[in-house]
Write an enzyme that holds these catalytic residues in place. Sequence first.
Site, PDB file in Angstrom:
ATOM      1  N   LYS A  44       7.428   5.348   1.036  1.00  0.00           N
ATOM      2  CA  LYS A  44       7.686   5.294   2.485  1.00  0.00           C
ATOM      3  C   LYS A  44       8.446   4.016   2.822  1.00  0.00           C
ATOM      4  O   LYS A  44       8.106   2.939   2.324  1.00  0.00           O
ATOM      5  CB  LYS A  44       6.373   5.292   3.257  1.00  0.00           C
ATOM      6  N   HIS A  89       2.797   1.088   6.655  1.00  0.00           N
ATOM      7  CA  HIS A  89       2.279   0.010   7.513  1.00  0.00           C
ATOM      8  C   HIS A  89       0.853   0.325   7.960  1.00  0.00           C
ATOM      9  O   HIS A  89       0.000  -0.551   8.024  1.00  0.00           O
ATOM     10  CB  HIS A  89       3.143  -0.145   8.771  1.00  0.00           C
TER      11      HIS A  89
END
Length: 285
Positions: free
Chosen positions: A185, A38
């Site tokens: 991730k 992110h």
Amino acid sequence: MTVVAHTIAEVRQAVSQWRREGKTIGLVPTMGYLHEGHQSLIDQAVHDCDCVVVSVFVNPTQFGPGEDLESYPRDFNHDFALCEAAGAALVFHPEPEELYYPNRSTTIHMAELSEELCGKSRPIHFDGVCLVVAKLFNIVTPDKAYFGQKDAQQLLIIKRMVRDLNFPLEVVGCPIIREADGLAKSSRNTYLSEAERQAAVVLSRAIACGRELAASGERDPHAITQAMREVLAGEPLADVEYVEIVSQACVKPVEGLIDEPILCAIAVRIGTTRLIDNFFFDPNA
Ligand code: PAF
């Protein structure tokens, strides 16, 4: 200074002020529990735009019955700190009641592109994603919106929705961020036990195998997916849901040899945790 907004009205007020000042706006939609993946989206948005909004909202309409809506990891203090450090201007963190009227009756159905890959086992997922993303686009009115290639089918679907519904913005796809051993991730990696975490690296090994075969000239999709399945079969904890090569244009399986841009995607359960990974490949590049 990064501010938190819980209501649509607060977001609209900030956006109007920025527009009056002639500023460009970037949006990074997330479900929180933010990690380096992110962060790379926020970094790109901060690089490209004057003001960046990060939405942190675990969207109920994209979870099917029996999926992990209740247990999905949440840590807003951590998320806010990451957004602040990355230079986001505003974090939009609404309650579900703020976004969804109890008697809402409008839906978005993404046909064709949502039928294969994750859409097979998660039939309502992409309609829920489209609904919340369309709402966020209408609330934030960004110039650019950022999505990770980790969710490659989602990225292709959002691009199609933006084109089909004439949203006046650019969708920016950002590369997959991986752990040192290759595991992509994901907020869901936190579900893995130590043994499962070690086993999960098999996904990126299968992806590397497929990518190398394609790069070295293999054009038979079945030869590539078969080699990837063999890598996955070497890990006893891996339960394969799919290994597919689809056209990027229509997200349908490639028949015959690969002669157009493709998405090669996998979904694998490690224990009870469902993980995904993928690569894009253009034979004409
Ligand atoms: O990719 C996600 O985290 C979600 O699907 C999104 C785009 C934030 C919509 O809820």
